[in-house]
Design an enzyme around this catalytic site. Structure first.
Site, PDB file in Angstrom:
ATOM      1  N   HIS A   1       2.927   7.598   8.218  1.00  0.00           N
ATOM      2  CA  HIS A   1       2.403   7.353   6.868  1.00  0.00           C
ATOM      3  C   HIS A   1       1.060   8.015   6.623  1.00  0.00           C
ATOM      4  O   HIS A   1       0.534   7.972   5.529  1.00  0.00           O
ATOM      5  CB  HIS A   1       2.301   5.858   6.603  1.00  0.00           C
ATOM      6  CG  HIS A   1       1.041   5.225   7.113  1.00  0.00           C
ATOM      7  ND1 HIS A   1       0.616   5.333   8.409  1.00  0.00           N
ATOM      8  CD2 HIS A   1       0.099   4.479   6.476  1.00  0.00           C
ATOM      9  CE1 HIS A   1      -0.524   4.683   8.548  1.00  0.00           C
ATOM     10  NE2 HIS A   1      -0.868   4.160   7.400  1.00  0.00           N
ATOM     11  N   GLY A   2       0.476   8.603   7.645  1.00  0.00           N
ATOM     12  CA  GLY A   2      -0.845   9.206   7.443  1.00  0.00           C
ATOM     13  C   GLY A   2      -1.367   9.781   8.746  1.00  0.00           C
ATOM     14  O   GLY A   2      -0.609  10.007   9.690  1.00  0.00           O
TER      15      GLY A   2
ATOM     16  N   CYS B   1       0.899  -1.139   0.000  1.00  0.00           N
ATOM     17  CA  CYS B   1       0.000   0.000   0.000  1.00  0.00           C
ATOM     18  C   CYS B   1       0.943   1.195   0.000  1.00  0.00           C
ATOM     19  O   CYS B   1       1.965   1.185   0.672  1.00  0.00           O
ATOM     20  CB  CYS B   1      -0.844  -0.015   1.268  1.00  0.00           C
ATOM     21  SG  CYS B   1      -2.080   1.269   1.259  1.00  0.00           S
TER      22      CYS B   1
END
Lengths: 471, 136
Positions: free
Chosen positions: A394-395, A96
């Site tokens: 990552h987010g 991902c």
């Protein structure tokens, strides 16, 4: 259990019980409160510290929340001689990742065509969930995708050689298609070029603020420019590969001695360990090719309205992967198998893995926010290599459950709020979109602020969404 | 009617419990829970069916494989589940999965089954229950 605060943004879980190394969490007081709300996250950091061959520490990034086996935001390195490799340290969505494209058009130009363009992209980039995509691969083509990754897509005309240079590992890890099961191939056969649903998206953004002019320039980013962000992974093919190898490893090595069934693993050098690595790399290649195909569709959509537009790739990062990398472990350089699950590689200047265009600057690190909030472009650092095994967030990380979001939030109200912030949304499923409401996520600003303060990823630019496509 | 399944709070993914008078029914209600998540806006019709046979080392693994099969059918054969008829003996399952062409529905993705917080047990005589988390 005592968690020791050791600096403004660092927390230590001391070694206890079966832990082989301590745990280390990177978070501000505010983010730590979120992390501690769910005791699973802390337990998962401790569980990872118990796995054979772990070196250094068991890390959690500022956006950590509970996952399967490893926490999301979990990073751990294993000795390549005595260590293990675990599908639970990579995640079900192998590779991902996120890519960022820049353009040479301004917000004003884009806004005149926004709605038509968004509809065009929505048509050309399907979610593929339950429907599949346009492209149905033959067995031969699947093999090539799994072994050549983004290179396959470029060879087919879905991109340029310049694109490949701007993808982690040039868009290709050493795969072996025969290690991916026929079941996994069957699930992925018509999913190339599709985004899926959940938190995956295609977003068109405006660069709203530059924090580091010199680095931004090197990345081809300037204020007021339109950028495009693509977030997706290896779709059903990757999910099935993870499930298949969890089964195989359970059969071969059992799980009774492990602190969590989802941490099933194999010695890195065992046959099954090597097989999984090759299958995982193949699925990662599928994801690289997937993001490349979507890029091609997005470029074609833009060209329809802006025939002379240029849309170069800034960079493409994987945030669910295990790789062999050299790291400094307790003062000694060592080759390790590093697992990053919901964490982004953050190499500083000089690393040979970086393309020549970025080698003197550091790696572009792309951190998307939730739908309707800012996203960030950061740059990797030497500090990250010292502090966090060259990794950062990552987010945004979730704070509200999907069931609460569906129960408590309303699509029309959410859509109205997005519109009032000048954001246009196209979504496949209304309920799916509500689950991804901005209210359901942690504050991405706080996550990147902590990364910047620690120096494990320095902020370069902030982007504001203008148009979002959700599966 | 007795409760077939219930969705629970989970920080990032989907967690549910399914209930039944016996083991078979717990699995059947698991299929219904998944169907309701996959197609939230419209109830899936039972126009077609597929027969499957699964064997596993324990019940948890059988449940995992059962869900894995449902997700496989969706991606590989564009078949979305509505319900199932299940018969389990000694960790072996014979099942008929009912459903429809998934292209007719707005489907939400489930990436995979997981073992997280999973259990299957008889909590009282004739009262079975399972719990499961799905990665979405």
């Amino acid at each position: 259990m005592t968690i020791k605060k050791i600096s403004k943004n660092e927390w230590e879980i001391p070694k206890e019980g079966k832990m082989l190394v301590p745990g280390r969490i990177f978070a501000s007081e505010k983010l730590m409160k979120n992390i501690e709300k769910d005791e699973n996250t802390i337990n998962q950091v401790k569980n990872v510290a118990m796995l054979p061959g772990i070196v250094g520490k068991s890390y959690a990034m500022p956006d950590a929340h509970s996952g399967y086996g490893f926490s999301i935001g979990g990073v751990a390195a294993f000795d390549i001689e005595n260590g293990i490799i675990s599908p639970g340290g990579v995640g079900y969505d192998i590779n991902c990742g996120v890519r960022l494209l820049s353009t040479n058009i301004s917000k004003e130009e884009f806004m005149k065509k926004r709605e038509q363009l968004l509809n065009e992209i929505f048509k050309n980039v399907p979610s593929g969930v339950g429907k599949g995509g346009e492209l149905k691969l033959t067995d031969e083509e699947i093999k090539n995708v799994l072994e050549q990754g983004a290179g396959w897509a470029v060879e087919k005309g879905y991109g340029t050689k310049d694109d490949l240079e701007r993808i982690e590992d040039n868009g290709c890890l050493k795969g072996n298609a025969s290690k991916v099961t026929p079941r996994a191939k069957a699930r992925g056969r018509d999913q190339l070029g599709t985004i899926g649903s959940g938190n995956h998206f295609v977003e068109i953004q405006e660069v709203q603020e530059i924090f580091d002019e010199k680095t931004a320039k090197a990345f081809g980013i300037e204020k007021g420019q339109i950028t495009i962000m693509i977030h997706t992974g290896s779709r059903g093919l990757g999910h099935q590969t993870a499930s298949d190898y969890i089964h195989l490893m359970e059969k071969e090595y059992g799980f009774k001695k492990l602190p969590d069934r989802e941490l099933v693993c194999a010695p890195i050098n065992s046959k099954l360990g090597v097989d999984y690595r090759e299958a995982m790399n193949s699925a990662a290649n599928f994801a690289f090719a997937n993001r490349q195909l979507i890029t091609n569709q997005v470029r074609k959509s833009f060209q329809k309205f802006f025939p002379k537009i240029k849309i170069p790739l800034v960079y493409d990062v994987c945030h669910n992967i295990a790789k062999f990398e050299e790291h400094n472990i307790s003062g000694k350089k060592q080759m390790v198998c590093i697992h990053r699950k919901g964490a982004t590689r953050s190499f500083g200047p000089g690393r040979k893995e970086l393309p020549t265009i970025y080698r003197k600057i550091g790696q572009p690190v792309i951190i998307p926010g939730s739908m309707g909030t800012f996203s960030y472009l950061l740059v990797g650092t030497k500090e990250a290599e010292e502090l966090s095994l060259a990794s950062t967030a990552h987010g945004a990380g979730r704070v509200m459950s999907r069931s609460s979001a569906i129960r408590d939030l309303d699509f029309d109200k959410m859509n109205k709020e997005l519109n009032s912030n000048d954001i246009l949304l196209r979504a496949g499923s209304k309920k799916g979109a509500v689950e991804e409401s901005p209210e359901a996520y942690k504050d991405v600003n706080e996550v990147v602020r902590v990364s910047d303060e620690l120096g494990i990823g320095k902020i370069v630019a902030r982007m504001k969404p203008l148009a979002v496509i959700k599966g | 009617m007795e409760k077939e399944f219930v969705f629970l709070e989970h920080p990032s993914d989907i967690k549910f419990k399914a209930f039944g008078k016996n083991l078979d029914e717990v699995f059947e209600n698991t299929a219904k829970a998944i169907s309701s998540y996959l197609s939230p806006d419209r109830k899936v019709e039972s126009k077609k069916s597929k027969k499957i046979h699964l064997r596993a080392s324990d019940l948890e693994s059988l449940l995992y494989s059962f869900v894995d099969e449902i997700l496989f059918l969706l991606d590989a054969e564009k078949f979305v589940v509505s319900k199932a008829k299940v018969s389990i003996n000694d960790n072996q399952m014979e099942a008929e999965i009912f459903g429809d062409n998934s292209k007719e529905y707005e489907i939400k993705q489930i990436k995979a089954a997981t073992y997280a917080d999973m259990y299957i047990k008889e909590i009282a005589e004739g009262n079975w229950e399972c719990q499961m988390v799905l990665d979405v």
